[in-house]
Structures are given as structure tokens and as C-alpha cells.
Write a protein that holds these residues in place. Structure first.
Motif, PDB file in Angstrom:
ATOM      1  N   ILE A   1      47.530 -21.045   2.451  1.00  0.00           N
ATOM      2  CA  ILE A   1      48.382 -22.011   2.943  1.00  0.00           C
ATOM      3  C   ILE A   1      49.384 -22.870   1.960  1.00  0.00           C
ATOM      4  CG2 ILE A   1      48.122 -24.595   3.881  1.00  0.00           C
ATOM      5  CD1 ILE A   1      47.240 -22.059   5.665  1.00  0.00           C
ATOM      6  N   ARG A   2      48.772 -22.543   0.566  1.00  0.00           N
ATOM      7  CA  ARG A   2      49.941 -23.113  -0.598  1.00  0.00           C
ATOM      8  C   ARG A   2      51.187 -22.172  -0.359  1.00  0.00           C
ATOM      9  NH1 ARG A   2      45.649 -24.461  -4.267  1.00  0.00           N
ATOM     10  NH2 ARG A   2      45.503 -26.341  -4.110  1.00  0.00           N
ATOM     11  N   HIS A   3      52.302 -22.530  -0.185  1.00  0.00           N
ATOM     12  CA  HIS A   3      53.570 -21.844   0.014  1.00  0.00           C
ATOM     13  C   HIS A   3      53.888 -21.036  -1.293  1.00  0.00           C
ATOM     14  CE1 HIS A   3      53.816 -24.375   3.308  1.00  0.00           C
ATOM     15  NE2 HIS A   3      54.132 -25.526   2.375  1.00  0.00           N
TER      16      HIS A   3
ATOM     17  N   CYS B   1      50.568 -31.636   8.056  1.00  0.00           N
ATOM     18  CA  CYS B   1      50.098 -31.574   6.823  1.00  0.00           C
ATOM     19  C   CYS B   1      50.823 -32.666   5.905  1.00  0.00           C
ATOM     20  CB  CYS B   1      50.044 -30.250   6.187  1.00  0.00           C
ATOM     21  SG  CYS B   1      48.954 -28.841   6.677  1.00  0.00           S
ATOM     22  N   HIS B   2      51.948 -32.644   5.938  1.00  0.00           N
ATOM     23  CA  HIS B   2      52.694 -33.530   5.173  1.00  0.00           C
ATOM     24  C   HIS B   2      53.091 -35.035   5.676  1.00  0.00           C
ATOM     25  CE1 HIS B   2      53.520 -30.437   2.139  1.00  0.00           C
ATOM     26  NE2 HIS B   2      53.844 -29.487   2.946  1.00  0.00           N
TER      27      HIS B   2
ATOM     28  N   SER C   1      51.164 -31.319  -3.329  1.00  0.00           N
ATOM     29  CA  SER C   1      50.904 -30.797  -4.820  1.00  0.00           C
ATOM     30  C   SER C   1      50.474 -31.892  -5.921  1.00  0.00           C
ATOM     31  CB  SER C   1      51.940 -30.039  -5.155  1.00  0.00           C
ATOM     32  OG  SER C   1      53.459 -30.475  -4.658  1.00  0.00           O
TER      33      SER C   1
ATOM     34  N   CYS D   1      54.712 -28.277   9.748  1.00  0.00           N
ATOM     35  CA  CYS D   1      54.888 -29.058   8.556  1.00  0.00           C
ATOM     36  C   CYS D   1      54.207 -30.465   8.461  1.00  0.00           C
ATOM     37  CB  CYS D   1      56.359 -29.223   7.981  1.00  0.00           C
ATOM     38  SG  CYS D   1      57.411 -27.965   8.639  1.00  0.00           S
TER      39      CYS D   1
ATOM     40  N   HIS E   1      64.145 -26.439   3.272  1.00  0.00           N
ATOM     41  CA  HIS E   1      63.116 -25.699   2.920  1.00  0.00           C
ATOM     42  C   HIS E   1      62.652 -24.490   3.446  1.00  0.00           C
ATOM     43  CE1 HIS E   1      61.902 -29.449   0.858  1.00  0.00           C
ATOM     44  NE2 HIS E   1      62.073 -30.157   2.016  1.00  0.00           N
TER      45      HIS E   1
ATOM     46  N   GLN F   1      59.638 -22.396   2.263  1.00  0.00           N
ATOM     47  CA  GLN F   1      58.338 -22.743   2.867  1.00  0.00           C
ATOM     48  C   GLN F   1      58.250 -22.417   4.244  1.00  0.00           C
ATOM     49  OE1 GLN F   1      60.304 -24.682   0.905  1.00  0.00           O
ATOM     50  NE2 GLN F   1      59.000 -25.011  -1.077  1.00  0.00           N
TER      51      GLN F   1
ATOM     52  N   HIS G   1      49.051 -21.111  11.763  1.00  0.00           N
ATOM     53  CA  HIS G   1      49.206 -22.622  12.237  1.00  0.00           C
ATOM     54  C   HIS G   1      50.691 -22.328  13.110  1.00  0.00           C
ATOM     55  CE1 HIS G   1      46.854 -24.140   8.710  1.00  0.00           C
ATOM     56  NE2 HIS G   1      46.257 -24.250   9.731  1.00  0.00           N
TER      57      HIS G   1
ATOM     58  N   LYS H   1      54.741 -19.547  -4.885  1.00  0.00           N
ATOM     59  CA  LYS H   1      55.284 -20.372  -5.918  1.00  0.00           C
ATOM     60  C   LYS H   1      56.634 -20.160  -6.360  1.00  0.00           C
ATOM     61  CE  LYS H   1      53.164 -24.147  -6.526  1.00  0.00           C
ATOM     62  NZ  LYS H   1      53.828 -24.937  -5.622  1.00  0.00           N
TER      63      LYS H   1
HETATM   64  C1  HEC Z   1      48.514 -26.410   6.653  1.00  0.00           C
HETATM   65  C2  HEC Z   1      49.275 -27.274   5.806  1.00  0.00           C
HETATM   66  C3  HEC Z   1      50.688 -27.305   5.517  1.00  0.00           C
HETATM   67  C4  HEC Z   1      51.706 -26.966   6.515  1.00  0.00           C
HETATM   68  C5  HEC Z   1      51.585 -26.571   7.947  1.00  0.00           C
HETATM   69  C6  HEC Z   1      52.721 -26.798   5.685  1.00  0.00           C
HETATM   70  N1  HEC Z   1      52.568 -27.116   4.392  1.00  0.00           N
HETATM   71 FE1  HEC Z   1      53.910 -27.453   2.789  1.00  0.00          FE
HETATM   72  N2  HEC Z   1      52.340 -27.638   1.391  1.00  0.00           N
HETATM   73  C7  HEC Z   1      51.048 -27.764   1.698  1.00  0.00           C
HETATM   74  C8  HEC Z   1      50.100 -27.819   0.720  1.00  0.00           C
HETATM   75  C9  HEC Z   1      48.796 -27.499   0.446  1.00  0.00           C
HETATM   76  C10 HEC Z   1      51.220 -27.847  -0.410  1.00  0.00           C
HETATM   77  C11 HEC Z   1      50.959 -27.951  -2.072  1.00  0.00           C
HETATM   78  C12 HEC Z   1      50.933 -26.554  -2.709  1.00  0.00           C
HETATM   79  C13 HEC Z   1      50.409 -26.543  -4.147  1.00  0.00           C
HETATM   80  O1  HEC Z   1      49.739 -27.282  -4.488  1.00  0.00           O
HETATM   81  O2  HEC Z   1      50.896 -25.533  -4.818  1.00  0.00           O
HETATM   82  C14 HEC Z   1      52.607 -27.920   0.127  1.00  0.00           C
HETATM   83  C15 HEC Z   1      53.636 -27.971  -0.547  1.00  0.00           C
HETATM   84  C16 HEC Z   1      54.916 -27.950  -0.051  1.00  0.00           C
HETATM   85  C17 HEC Z   1      56.127 -28.494  -0.865  1.00  0.00           C
HETATM   86  C18 HEC Z   1      56.296 -28.644  -2.150  1.00  0.00           C
HETATM   87  C19 HEC Z   1      56.771 -27.379  -2.883  1.00  0.00           C
HETATM   88  C20 HEC Z   1      55.910 -26.382  -2.792  1.00  0.00           C
HETATM   89  O3  HEC Z   1      56.203 -25.197  -2.297  1.00  0.00           O
HETATM   90  O4  HEC Z   1      54.665 -26.183  -3.263  1.00  0.00           O
HETATM   91  C21 HEC Z   1      57.132 -28.376   0.204  1.00  0.00           C
HETATM   92  C22 HEC Z   1      58.907 -28.704   0.148  1.00  0.00           C
HETATM   93  C23 HEC Z   1      56.556 -28.108   1.201  1.00  0.00           C
HETATM   94  N3  HEC Z   1      55.269 -27.954   1.045  1.00  0.00           N
HETATM   95  C24 HEC Z   1      57.336 -27.780   2.624  1.00  0.00           C
HETATM   96  C25 HEC Z   1      56.505 -27.596   3.906  1.00  0.00           C
HETATM   97  C26 HEC Z   1      57.287 -27.369   4.998  1.00  0.00           C
HETATM   98  C27 HEC Z   1      59.010 -27.470   5.240  1.00  0.00           C
HETATM   99  C28 HEC Z   1      56.614 -26.945   5.965  1.00  0.00           C
HETATM  100  C29 HEC Z   1      56.926 -26.449   7.499  1.00  0.00           C
HETATM  101  C30 HEC Z   1      57.715 -25.372   7.555  1.00  0.00           C
HETATM  102  C31 HEC Z   1      55.347 -26.882   5.525  1.00  0.00           C
HETATM  103  N4  HEC Z   1      55.442 -27.225   4.090  1.00  0.00           N
HETATM  104  C32 HEC Z   1      53.994 -26.772   6.020  1.00  0.00           C
HETATM  105  C33 HEC Z   1      50.438 -27.402   3.055  1.00  0.00           C
HETATM  106  C34 HEC Z   1      51.179 -27.191   4.226  1.00  0.00           C
END
Ligand code: HEC
Ligand code: HEC
Ligand code: HEC
Ligand code: HEC
Ligand code: HEC
Ligand code: HEC
Ligand code: HEC
Length: 606
Positions: A595-597, A539-540, A562, A536, A484, A487, A496, A599
Motif C-alpha cells: 500500500i505504501r507508495h 486513508c488520508h 508517513s 486516497c 500527486h 501516488q 482499492h 519511494k
Molecule cells: C490504502 C491506504 C492508502 C490509499 C488509498 C492512498 N494512500 Fe497515500 N499513503 C498511504 C500510506 C500508508 C502512506 C505512508 C507511506 C510511508 O510511510 O512510506 C502514504 C503516503 C502518501 C504520501 C506521502 C509521500 C509518500 O509517497 O510516501 C502522499 C503524497 C500520498 N500518500 C498521496 C496519496 C494519493 C494522492 C492517493 C490517491 C491517489 C493515496 N495516497 C492513496 C496510504 C494510502
């Protein structure tokens, strides 16, 4: 429409800063409640009122409210500015330059409150009575605000969670000349104490109801009633005669009696049902047919009389009813989040959204259940009440049906839970872990605990200890990077990734380390090296199983965030660290876009 210039703009305010030319325009706050203090610096209670507003301001996000103040001292600009700077409110202060604002709201005492509803219209105003002292002003204002905005205020004379406040002891002269000494009544018989105004029709109905019970075969000699009139001798005597009231009626000369009751904020009727121990068992404001049935059951209970449930035969009855007889179950239920489910919608401003209420109220979409169109009965069915799980009292209360049903199997219970606790709306709902939390015997007898022990117990009981409830270990962000990358790169640009390096983090006490690190006190979590910062998995959820089997779906592997309801699930995760106590400025809707990565990124699919 009234417009003023924004006169005192606090740093980092939400309101003034957003507007290029700040003006006070209540309709600009549409969608939120707006609480406005009107003050004159000449009123000695102004500093206290300012402090109260500051306290309420810290809780504004929990009730979807904004706070502002309007200064009424037009001629004393310098002094008023000095006063405001000294008190340093975190909310904006406007100046009523023409004096017409206070006038239009009929606030004449130099201190008052106005509440605007979510539609931008005035829903209530309060002019501080010139005679009220500092302490009664604070409690009566909180009581007043609480009627319109659920700020969570409970006056000291309201029974709550098994605690029954003592009824105050005093002496007073009745209209017939007799001296009434509360002490001589307390502890002998249950009694009803009702505060009324002779001209109010609900009060008259309540007095008629009480007179009927007082002389009935059922209650005769078993019950005392004392009424307190807010009117003068003439109007009181006339009513006593007209309604043939045979119980003592007291006059509240100079408000000496009502001053003893923190619940009294000017609204009548207000009644207390006092048990044989001299403690307040029930309290009501207002009177209606609905209250009458509750009242009757409460009186029967206090007098130890046969007590068949009076329930709505064709629909839902509401928890207020069930509470009368199922006290223990009601206390435990009040401690669960189910009791506050409607308040969560108020916080989000979604309490009128049909897409949201279904799981946050009782009997939505069912005959006699919560109905958005029917405001009066809807109020009784807010939250996930008894009848959400048991079905309408008329079909589930065996004392009412007179039929003993077979108890539900666990599989049947699970189906009921899952009608609301879906994967989209609930974070990893594991029936076997959550079921014990709703069993009513899970709570000890709170009424016999000291207030300190009760507080501690309640806090501990409500805490969500294992948010993700996921059988995997934490593996650290370095283990997510390879698959990933985008992200990961985005996450590194957020605070964070370095949250553990700030001065605030370094000086934080150990019990706050969960805010700055990932997986604290969980398998594979901090202090394992490589788990520093909000990674990551904070949150996940822990990712060990996902890393091994990336294509497996479900919360036991990874929480997508998501696909889940952002109010029910995503925000819950944020609020564990950004709680109102830890981060009062947190505003989910403003923060989440950062915070949303981005798109453009898609995760690598095989
Ligand atoms: C502070 C909270 C937070 C952190 C920390 C975080 N994420 Fe996310 N992540 C989210 C949210 C909220 C979504 C949903 C985004 C949406 O609805 O579009 C998401 C969605 C995703 C998705 C689904 C695809 C996308 O991009 O929407 C992936 C894969 C992902 N995260 C990976 C990671 C990874 C790997 C890390 C660490 C490097 C990370 N995330 C750190 C909150 C976080
Ligand atoms: C006036 C008193 C009273 C009221 C009000 C009342 N109940 Fe009951 N309820 C009882 C009594 C007494 C029993 C036990 C009857 C028995 O054992 O047969 C009972 C039994 C029950 C049971 C079955 C318990 C079991 O052991 O299986 C349920 C469920 C229940 N009530 C739910 C409710 C709900 C929901 C409400 C509110 C809508 C309510 N009751 C209101 C007195 C009341
Ligand atoms: C009518 C919908 C509905 C039903 C039925 C329902 N719940 Fe809930 N439950 C909710 C809502 C909504 C919340 C969140 C309330 C809030 O925080 O605003 C919740 C919260 C909870 C919580 C608190 C969360 C926590 O981890 O502390 C537990 C535990 C829970 N439910 C268990 C159950 C169980 C077990 C059942 C079945 C016996 C059940 N619920 C049935 C809607 C429901
Ligand atoms: C299908 C049922 C359902 C619907 C529809 C639903 N919710 Fe929920 N909501 C729940 C449940 C179940 C929970 C408890 C979450 C958990 O157990 O993790 C909850 C929890 C919440 C919480 C509390 C989260 C926390 O911080 O603990 C909020 C706020 C909330 N919901 C708002 C909303 C809003 C706003 C909507 C409409 C967009 C909505 N809900 C629609 C079932 C639902
Ligand atoms: C989240 C679902 C849920 C809610 C909400 C709920 N109950 Fe229950 N109730 C249960 C379960 C589960 C049992 C236990 C059944 C069993 O042991 O087989 C139970 C049992 C009972 C019993 C039987 C005696 C006992 O304590 O086990 C009564 C009476 C009762 N509930 C009344 C109420 C009342 C009154 C309310 C509201 C104040 C309420 N319940 C709210 C799920 C719920
Ligand atoms: C070996 C490669 C790999 C590693 C390592 C990996 N993931 Fe994934 N991840 C994937 C794949 C592939 C998907 C897409 C699965 C799908 O859409 O079916 C995915 C999906 C996700 C999703 C979205 C889930 C959904 O249901 O939409 C999130 C969130 C996520 N990963 C977070 C993480 C986190 C956090 C880590 C580190 C603990 C991590 N991933 C490590 C391969 C990986
Ligand atoms: C494990 C704890 C934790 C979780 C979970 C978490 N955060 Fe944070 N977040 C922090 C900390 C610590 C900071 C640094 C600032 C502080 O101390 O409040 C921060 C900072 C932020 C910032 C930057 C604020 C600023 O001052 O620039 C945003 C935006 C943010 N978080 C949003 C979110 C959102 C949205 C979620 C949920 C999707 C979330 N956070 C989940 C702990 C967390």
C-alpha cells in the motif's frame, strides 16, 4: 526438539505454506503465542475440541497467537485422515509419529492442550480429565487458555460491567455433619464462598485471613463464610483443626459442588463474595497480600461498615482497588479503549517494548508505576488506568488524602491527555470532542439494563464514528491526481481503486458500503459521483482544505501517514475496513508494503 511432518495443510494457511518442508517446530513461531491441541480421534470430545480451536483460530490475530493440532493416532492413519478432512480445520495438523510428543508433555488422556510462550518454550499444558463432559471442557479450556493468552473469555459466574450473576442454590453436608442449605443463607447476610485445597499454601493463608475476620470485633455476626475443600476427609479435618476454622467446611465429593462454578478450572483458591441480594459482587482467584487489602475493603462494603481506602501510600495502587468504591466510574472506564490499551500491544506483540508501553500502561517511568522488570506489580498496571489521569491514588483519592483539592481546569486536563495523545500517536486528537468520552457520568446505569440492551449500548458506545474528525469535505481522487501523479498511478494498481467492482462489493449490504467507497455519509463523500472505491481520502482523510492550501500541516488538512505511528494511527485506519469481522485474513505487516507508495516518488514541492 520435536519435529513432525506437516500432515494436513489447510488452504491459505500461514504456517505450512511458508516453509518449504513443513515441520512442526514450536520455536519457529517465536514472537507469537502458539496454542496446540493434542487429540485422538477415539476421544468422543475430539470434534468439540476441534470446533473450539476453530473458534479461537478466528481470533488469533487479536492476541498474536498461532493455532495448530497434533493427532495422536499413529496406527490409524486412514481414519485419522478422514476425521481431519471431515472437520476441515483452517490450521495445520501434525502427526505424532513416534508418540513421544504427548509423552514428553505428560498428556495421557488422548486429549490435551499445550501453550507455548513467545520465547518458544512451553508455558502450560492441560490434560483433559477423562470424566469431564463436553460443555465443561469447552468452558474450562477457555478459562485455562485465558490465564495465559488474553482471549477475552469471561465465565458466567464473574461479575462484569455492573452485572452481578446470581449465586447458585444447592444443599451439601459439612464435615461436621450439618446440612448446609445455600438458600437459607442467601439474602440474609453477605457471605464468602471459598474453594480450597488443604495442601495449597495460598489457600491456607486465605483461610487464616477469613478466620481472623470471621471472629473479629468488626465482622462478628455480620458475615457468613462457607469453605469447600477439594481434599479428602482426613486432610480436610486436619487442616480445620490446625487452623481452628469455625465456619462450615464442605467436601466436594465427585466435584459436584465445583461443577456449578464455570470459573473453576482446577486452580485454587477461588472465592466469591456474595451480597445481600444473593448475587456475586466480587470474585477472586489466588490470594496475596495485595488481594487481602482488596478483600477487606470489599467485605466492609458488603457489610456496610466504615471503609477507609487501603491504598499504596508511596506509589500506584491499580484499578482493582479503585473499583471497590468507585464502581460507576470503573464501569464507564471499562467501556473506553483506555481499559484495553495494553491488549492492543499484546495484539502487536509489543507488550515488552519500552518504546511502546509508556502510553499504554499506568505510571510508566514513575516511582511505583508500571515497570517492565517487575512482572508481578506490572500486571496490575496494564492499560491506561484511573491513576494515569488522576495520579497515584495516594495523592488523588480525597478519601485517602483527606484534603479536598481544587478541581482541575480543562486546560490542565488537556495537558494530561496530550502527554499521550500526540500528533504522531493519535489521529486528530481534538480535546473538546474526546473529553466527553472519558467523563464517567457519560454512561447510564448498566446494571438495570437487559443483557440485549447492554450489548447494543456497549457496541454503540465503543464505535469510532468520525475517525478523521476533520472539518473538510471529500473531493475525490481525481482532484489529487494533478499534484500527486505517481501516488495516483500506484494507487490505481491496487485492488482499492476497483474495490467497488468486485462481486463481493456488489452483493454487500448497504451498511457495509463504507468498505467499498470513500467518505460514505460524510460531506462530499459517496454517493457523490467520483467517490467509488477506496480512494486516497479513505486513508488520508477528506482533502478539501489540503487541496486549497497544500502547504498547511496538521491532521485538519491531510493525514500524512508517513509521520504517524503505524500501529497507533495507520493500522487504525486500515482496520476500520479490514476489521477481524470483515476481513479475518488481514495482516497489517504483510499488507502494508503493497500500500505504501513507491519511494521513488516525491510529491511536487513548490
Ligand atoms: C490504502 C491506504 C492508502 C490509499 C488509498 C492512498 N494512500 Fe497515500 N499513503 C498511504 C500510506 C500508508 C502512506 C505512508 C507511506 C510511508 O510511510 O512510506 C502514504 C503516503 C502518501 C504520501 C506521502 C509521500 C509518500 O509517497 O510516501 C502522499 C503524497 C500520498 N500518500 C498521496 C496519496 C494519493 C494522492 C492517493 C490517491 C491517489 C493515496 N495516497 C492513496 C496510504 C494510502
Ligand atoms: C475504600 C473506598 C475507596 C477506594 C478503594 C478508593 N476511593 Fe477514591 N474516594 C472514596 C471516597 C469515599 C471519596 C469521596 C471523598 C470525599 O468526597 O471527600 C473518594 C474520592 C476520590 C476522588 C475525588 C473525587 C472528587 O469528587 O473530586 C478521586 C479522584 C478518587 N477518589 C480516586 C481514586 C482512585 C484513583 C482510587 C484507586 C487508586 C480510589 N479513589 C480508591 C473512596 C475510595
Ligand atoms: C497514559 C496515556 C494516556 C493518557 C494520559 C490519555 N490517553 Fe486516551 N488513549 C491512550 C491510548 C493508548 C489509547 C488507545 C487505546 C487502544 O486502543 O489501545 C487511548 C484512547 C482514547 C480514546 C478512544 C479513542 C476513540 O476515539 O474512541 C479516547 C476518547 C481518549 N483516549 C481520550 C482521552 C482523553 C480525553 C484524555 C485526557 C483526559 C486521555 N485520553 C488521556 C492513552 C492515553
Ligand atoms: C506517545 C504515546 C504512545 C506511544 C509511545 C505509543 N502509543 Fe500506541 N497509541 C497511543 C494513543 C494516544 C493511541 C490512540 C490513538 C488515537 O486516539 O487515535 C494509541 C493507539 C494504539 C493502538 C490501537 C490503534 C487502533 O486500532 O485503535 C495500537 C495497536 C498501538 N497504539 C500500538 C502501539 C505500539 C506497537 C507502539 C510502539 C511502537 C505504541 N503504540 C506506542 C499512544 C502511544
Ligand atoms: C482518561 C482520563 C481518566 C481516567 C482513565 C479516569 N478518570 Fe476519573 N475523571 C476524569 C475526568 C476528566 C473527571 C471529571 C473531572 C471534572 O468533571 O472536573 C473524572 C472524575 C472522577 C471522579 C469524581 C466523580 C466523577 O465521577 O466525576 C472520580 C471519583 C474518578 N474520576 C475516579 C476514577 C476511577 C476510579 C477511574 C478508574 C476506574 C478513573 N477515574 C479513570 C478522567 C479520568
Ligand atoms: C495543488 C496541488 C495539490 C493537490 C491538488 C493535492 N496535493 Fe497533496 N500535497 C501537495 C504538496 C505541495 C504537498 C507537500 C506539502 C509539504 O511537504 O509541505 C502535499 C502533501 C501531501 C501529503 C503528505 C503530507 C505530509 O504532511 O507529508 C499527502 C498524504 C497528500 N498530499 C495527499 C493528497 C490527497 C489525498 C490529495 C487529494 C485529495 C491531494 N494531496 C491533493 C500538493 C497537492
Ligand atoms: C475504506 C475501506 C478500506 C480502507 C480504509 C483500507 N482498505 Fe484495504 N481493501 C478494502 C477493500 C474493500 C478491499 C478489497 C478486498 C476486500 O473486500 O477485503 C481491500 C483490499 C486490500 C488489499 C488487497 C488484498 C487482496 O486480497 O489482494 C490490501 C493489501 C489492502 N487492502 C491493504 C490495506 C491497508 C494496509 C490499509 C491501510 C493503510 C487499507 N487496506 C485500508 C477496503 C479498505
Amino acid at each position: 526438539m520435536v519435529l513432525f511432518s506437516c500432515w494436513f495443510v489447510p488452504p491459505a494457511t500461514d504456517i505450512c505454506a511458508q516453509e518449504p518442508q513443513p515441520t512442526f517446530n514450536p520455536t519457529a513461531y517465536k514472537g507469537k503465542y502458539l496454542l496446540v491441541l493434542l487429540f485422538s480421534i477415539d476421544d468422543p470430545r475430539a470434534p468439540m475440541a476441534m470446533d473450539l480451536m476453530k473458534e479461537l483460530y478466528t481470533r488469533r490475530r487479536d492476541v498474536n497467537m498461532e493455532v495448530a493440532a497434533v493427532c495422536l493416532n499413529t496406527g490409524k492413519d486412514q481414519e485419522a485422515r478422514r476425521f481431519t478432512a471431515l472437520h476441515h480445520p483452517p490450521f495445520p495438523v501434525f502427526l505424532d509419529t513416534s508418540g513421544s510428543f504427548a509423552q514428553s508433555l505428560r498428556i495421557t488422556s488422548g486429549l490435551g492442550l499445550v501453550i507455548y510462550g513467545k520465547d518458544g518454550n512451553v508455558i502450560a499444558t492441560k490434560d483433559a480429565s477423562p470424566s469431564a463432559g463436553q460443555s465443561d471442557l469447552s468452558s474450562s479450556w477457555k478459562g485455562f487458555i485465558n490465564r495465559y493468552i488474553p482471549i477475552g473469555y469471561t465465565p458466567d459466574d464473574v461479575p462484569v460491567l455492573g452485572y452481578k450473576p446470581p449465586f447458585p442454590v444447592f444443599e451439601a453436608i459439612a464435615t461436621n455433619g450439618a446440612t448446609i442449605n445455600i438458600k437459607s443463607i442467601l439474602g440474609k447476610k453477605p457471605f464468602v464462598f471459598v474453594i480450597f485445597s488443604p495442601s495449597c499454601s495460598h489457600c491456607q493463608h486465605e483461610l487464616e485471613f477469613l478466620q481472623t475476620q470471621y471472629t473479629s470485633q468488626e465482622f462478628k455476626g455480620k458475615l457468613e463464610i462457607i469453605a469447600v475443600s477439594r481434599g479428602d476427609t482426613t486432610s480436610t479435618d486436619a487442616l480445620v483443626k490446625k487452623k481452628k476454622l469455625s465456619f462450615p467446611v464442605l467436601l466436594d465429593t465427585n466435584s459436584t459442588i465445583t461443577a456449578r462454578f464455570p470459573s473453576f478450572i482446577g486452580s485454587v483458591p477461588l472465592s466469591y463474595l456474595v451480597d445481600r441480594n444473593g448475587t456475586i459482587a466480587f470474585q477472586h482467584t489466588g490470594f496475596s497480600e495485595y488481594t487481602a487489602d482488596n478483600y477487606l475493603m470489599e467485605l466492609r462494603k458488603l457489610c456496610g461498615l466504615p471503609n477507609p481506602p487501603l491504598l499504596n501510600p508511596s506509589g500506584y495502587s491499580g484499578e482493582e482497588r479503585c473499583k471497590v468504591c468507585h464502581e460507576r466510574q470503573h464501569i464507564q472506564w471499562s467501556l473506553t479503549r483506555h481499559a484495553d490499551a495494553y491488549l492492543s500491544l499484546v495484539r502487536k506483540g509489543s507488550e515488552h517494548d519500552p518504546a511502546c508501553v509508556s502510553c499504554h500502561v499506568t505510571g510508566f517511568g514513575r516511582s511505583g508505576g508500571f515497570n517492565l522488570e517487575d512482572k508481578k506489580t506490572a500486571r496490575r498496571l496494564e492499560g491506561v488506568q484511573c491513576e494515569s489521569c488522576h495520579g497515584p491514588g495516594a495523592t488523588s483519592c480525597t478519601a485517602f488524602t483527606k484534603v479536598k483539592d481544587n478541581p482541575r481546569t480543562r486546560a490542565q486536563w488537556e495537558m494530561i491527555c496530550r502527554s499521550c495523545h500526540t500528533e504522531k500517536e493519535s489521529l486528530n486528537f481534538k480535546f473538546e470532542h474526546r473529553f466527553p468520552k472519558v467523563i464517567h457520568t457519560a454512561v447510564p446505569d448498566l446494571s438495570s439494563m437487559s443483557s440485549q440492551d447492554r450489548e447494543a449500548f456497549i457496541q454503540n458506545y465503543r464505535q469510532k464514528k468520525n475517525l478523521f474528525d476533520n472539518p473538510a469535505s471529500y473531493v475525490g481522487a481525481a482532484n489529487c491526481k494533478s499534484c500527486h501523479e505517481e501516488q495516483y498511478r500506484h494507487w490505481q494498481t491496487t485492488l482499492h481503486a476497483t474495490a467497488h467492482t468486485t462481486p463481493q462489493a456488489r452483493s454487500a449490504p448497504a451498511d457495509k458500503s463504507y468498505r467499498y467507497h470513500t467518505g460514505v455519509e460524510n460531506p462530499g463523500g459517496y454517493p457523490e459521483p467520483g467517490r467509488e472505491g477506496v480512494q486516497c481520502e479513505a486513508c488520508h482523510g477528506p482533502g478539501e482544505r489540503h487541496v486549497k492550501e497544500p502547504n498547511k500541516k496538521g491532521h485538519d488538512y491531510i493525514v500524512s501517514l508517513s509521520q504517524e505511528c503505524s500501529s497507533c494511527v495507520v493500522e487504525q485506519i486500515c482496520r476500520r475496513c479490514h476489521s477481524p469481522g470483515d476481513d479475518p485474513r488481514f495482516d497489517f505487516d504483510a499488507y502494508i508494503p503493497r500500500i505504501r507508495h513507491p519511494k521513488t516518488s516525491t510529491h511536487q514541492k513548490k
